[in-house]
Design an enzyme around this catalytic site. Structure first.
Site, PDB file in Angstrom:
ATOM      1  N   TYR A  34     -31.632  19.318  -9.791  1.00  0.00           N
ATOM      2  CA  TYR A  34     -32.015  20.207  -9.072  1.00  0.00           C
ATOM      3  C   TYR A  34     -31.864  21.748  -9.160  1.00  0.00           C
ATOM      4  O   TYR A  34     -32.525  22.545  -8.925  1.00  0.00           O
ATOM      5  CB  TYR A  34     -31.535  20.037  -7.533  1.00  0.00           C
ATOM      6  CG  TYR A  34     -31.814  18.799  -6.674  1.00  0.00           C
ATOM      7  CD1 TYR A  34     -32.258  17.599  -7.045  1.00  0.00           C
ATOM      8  CD2 TYR A  34     -32.668  19.373  -5.622  1.00  0.00           C
ATOM      9  CE1 TYR A  34     -32.513  16.575  -6.455  1.00  0.00           C
ATOM     10  CE2 TYR A  34     -33.107  18.021  -4.708  1.00  0.00           C
ATOM     11  CZ  TYR A  34     -33.239  16.823  -5.391  1.00  0.00           C
ATOM     12  OH  TYR A  34     -33.927  15.847  -4.509  1.00  0.00           O
ATOM     13  N   LYS A  43     -26.484   6.783 -15.003  1.00  0.00           N
ATOM     14  CA  LYS A  43     -27.009   6.061 -16.092  1.00  0.00           C
ATOM     15  C   LYS A  43     -26.330   6.459 -17.405  1.00  0.00           C
ATOM     16  O   LYS A  43     -27.002   7.500 -18.003  1.00  0.00           O
ATOM     17  CB  LYS A  43     -28.499   6.427 -16.241  1.00  0.00           C
ATOM     18  CG  LYS A  43     -29.370   5.021 -15.787  1.00  0.00           C
ATOM     19  CD  LYS A  43     -30.705   5.161 -15.705  1.00  0.00           C
ATOM     20  CE  LYS A  43     -31.450   4.637 -16.860  1.00  0.00           C
ATOM     21  NZ  LYS A  43     -31.230   2.966 -16.818  1.00  0.00           N
ATOM     22  N   ASP A  75     -30.271   1.833 -12.287  1.00  0.00           N
ATOM     23  CA  ASP A  75     -31.442   0.760 -11.941  1.00  0.00           C
ATOM     24  C   ASP A  75     -30.687  -0.473 -11.415  1.00  0.00           C
ATOM     25  O   ASP A  75     -31.467  -1.065 -10.236  1.00  0.00           O
ATOM     26  CB  ASP A  75     -32.292   0.441 -13.148  1.00  0.00           C
ATOM     27  CG  ASP A  75     -31.443   0.106 -14.429  1.00  0.00           C
ATOM     28  OD1 ASP A  75     -30.080   0.328 -14.557  1.00  0.00           O
ATOM     29  OD2 ASP A  75     -32.037  -0.088 -15.448  1.00  0.00           O
ATOM     30  N   ASP A 121     -30.653  11.355  -3.807  1.00  0.00           N
ATOM     31  CA  ASP A 121     -31.828  11.425  -2.875  1.00  0.00           C
ATOM     32  C   ASP A 121     -32.802  10.319  -3.056  1.00  0.00           C
ATOM     33  O   ASP A 121     -33.259   9.928  -1.766  1.00  0.00           O
ATOM     34  CB  ASP A 121     -32.906  12.519  -3.827  1.00  0.00           C
ATOM     35  CG  ASP A 121     -33.916  12.872  -2.890  1.00  0.00           C
ATOM     36  OD1 ASP A 121     -33.863  13.109  -1.803  1.00  0.00           O
ATOM     37  OD2 ASP A 121     -34.955  12.871  -3.869  1.00  0.00           O
ATOM     38  N   ASP A 155     -33.139   7.569   0.618  1.00  0.00           N
ATOM     39  CA  ASP A 155     -34.366   6.962   1.154  1.00  0.00           C
ATOM     40  C   ASP A 155     -34.417   5.607   0.943  1.00  0.00           C
ATOM     41  O   ASP A 155     -35.006   4.948   2.232  1.00  0.00           O
ATOM     42  CB  ASP A 155     -35.585   7.527   0.488  1.00  0.00           C
ATOM     43  CG  ASP A 155     -35.937   8.915   0.979  1.00  0.00           C
ATOM     44  OD1 ASP A 155     -34.981   9.802   1.616  1.00  0.00           O
ATOM     45  OD2 ASP A 155     -37.173   9.384   1.330  1.00  0.00           O
TER      46      ASP A 155
HETATM   47  C1  IPM Z   1     -33.468  15.414   1.158  1.00  0.00           C
HETATM   48  C2  IPM Z   1     -35.006  15.925   0.891  1.00  0.00           C
HETATM   49  C3  IPM Z   1     -34.887  17.139  -0.077  1.00  0.00           C
HETATM   50  C4  IPM Z   1     -34.099  16.902  -1.479  1.00  0.00           C
HETATM   51  C5  IPM Z   1     -36.175  17.973  -0.292  1.00  0.00           C
HETATM   52  C6  IPM Z   1     -36.709  18.413   0.929  1.00  0.00           C
HETATM   53  C7  IPM Z   1     -35.884  19.162  -1.220  1.00  0.00           C
HETATM   54  O1  IPM Z   1     -35.818  15.093   0.138  1.00  0.00           O
HETATM   55  O2  IPM Z   1     -32.666  16.262   1.599  1.00  0.00           O
HETATM   56  O3  IPM Z   1     -33.239  14.430   0.807  1.00  0.00           O
HETATM   57  O4  IPM Z   1     -34.806  16.473  -2.272  1.00  0.00           O
HETATM   58  O5  IPM Z   1     -32.798  16.843  -1.443  1.00  0.00           O
HETATM   59 MG    MG Z   2     -34.810  13.126   0.150  1.00  0.00          MG
END
Ligand code: IPM
Ligand code: MG
Length: 371
Positions: A142, A193, A226, A250, A254
């Site tokens: 990042y 990884k 993975d 990240d 999700d």
């Molecule tokens: C998160 C989001 C952010 C990230 C984006 C909005 C920059 O996806 O907080 O997970 O990638 O960290």
């Molecule tokens: Mg995210």
């Protein structure tokens, strides 16, 4: 009593709608429970860009630095697709994380009993799930330099992102994960990884060293990213804490969201180190979901991730543990009553708007907090 200063940054899209709900809880705790909370509001993301031409103004950055806690809604949306890369809405969020030095991102994933059927996995796989992702937040790909697109000959281009980790960055996030593990089921799975990445190699080495030096009472496992992703979907309840870098964190968070029923359920806390003189630590709380432009303005967004982010704020920044648990109990109670926003709805449940969901949770919270 010392005032607890909260800085609200609703941001863009549904961020604005869910922050409207959270404001009601803060006002209630301030005006009726007599807690010494004060808050100010600012702009971040596209909203700040539209007003100031930058994704967060210097003045709002200062206010964030001076606050005891920042609550952030969400940033981004198609309206800002053409904005210069450095000025895009997400840059405001990343600057907050970086300048407030919030290196640790905690993303709990708890499957509420009422929502076992909202998950895309079979109920028995997620029933009782209670895990935590500890994501490194101020390093890795990042922020690594160089990060650029260079122009080569014949109109060709080359894009470069840099994944970089220093020992100290891995040490501090690993120590934090082990400390938290001691308050949970004492199990940490470190995910990287190392078979293709040097950063993965160092990550594994440093995590192992921190573990042997100070945390042998905690069980440590290593998984490749993975395999870890597969295991997360195959048998999620095997995990207590997943410790991982910025990018993998990240993605994995999700994925975890779907185990709990909806991205609309996941809160997060981003924490800095303790200041040696004040004993305080900087912190920002935000839902894991984004600004969801396709449903923004319709009043149907799920406010629960934002409200549970407030609960994390009460717990981690203000030691208001009773209020935090009451808030979580209130959410459970409303879900048990069958109220659902559209993202978590299922047959036989009552579909409600963002506002009705917020009000119903506040009503229960009132009962628990005075009872
Ligand atoms: C998160 C989001 C952010 C990230 C984006 C909005 C920059 O996806 O907080 O997970 O990638 O960290
Ligand atoms: Mg995210």
């Amino acid at each position: 009593m010392e005032q607890k200063k909260i800085f609200l940054l609703p941001g863009d899209g549904i961020g604005v709608e869910i922050m409207d709900e959270v404001r009601k809880f803060i006002n209630y705790m301030k005006d009726e429970l007599g807690l010494t909370l004060v808050y100010e509001e600012g702009l971040v993301g596209g909203a700040a860009y539209n007003r100031y031409g930058q994704p967060i103004s210097e003045e709002d950055m200062q206010r964030a630095l001076l606050a005891d806690a920042v609550l952030l809604g969400a940033v981004g949306g198609p309206e800002w697709n053409e904005v210069a890369y450095d000025l895009r809405p997400e840059a405001g969020l990343l600057r907050l994380r970086k300048d407030l030095k919030l290196f640790a991102n905690l993303r709990p994933a708890i499957c509420y009993p009422a929502l076992v059927h909202a998950s895309s996995l079979r109920p028995e796989l997620v029933e009782g799930l209670d895990m935590l992702i500890v994501r490194e937040l101020t390093g890795g790909v990042y922020f690594g330099e160089p990060k650029t697109i260079v122009h080569l000959e014949k109109g060709r281009k080359r894009a470069i992102d840099t994944q970089v980790y220093d020992t100290y960055e891995i040490e501090r996030i690993a120590s934090l994960a082990f400390e938290i593990a001691r308050t949970r089921r004492c199990q940490v799975t470190s995910i990287e990884k190392h078979n293709v990445m040097k950063t993965g190699l160092l990550w594994k080495e440093v995590v192992t060293a921190v573990h042997s030096a100070c945390y042998q009472d905690v069980t440590l496992n290593h998984m490749l990213a993975d395999t870890g992703s597969m295991e997360l979907i195959r048998a999620p309840k095997q995990f207590d804490i997943i410790l991982t870098d910025n990018l993998f964190g990240d993605l994995l968070s999700d994925m975890t969201a779907m185990l709990t029923g909806s991205l609309g359920m996941l809160p997060s806390a981003s924490l800095g180190s303790y200041d040696e003189t004040t004993g305080k630590r900087r912190a920002m709380y935000e839902p894991v979901h984004g600004s969801a432009p396709y449903i923004a303005g319709k009043g149907i967004a799920n406010p629960i991730a934002m409200i549970t982010s407030l609960a994390m704020c009460l717990r981690y920044s203000f030691c208001l543990n009773k209020e935090a648990s009451d808030l979580e109990k209130a959410i459970s109670a409303v879900l048990n009553d069958g109220l659902r926003t559209v993202d978590i709805s299922s047959e036989g449940m009552q579909n409600v708007s963002t506002r009705v969901m917020g009000d119903a949770i506040l009503e229960k919270f009132r009962k628990f907090s005075v009872g």
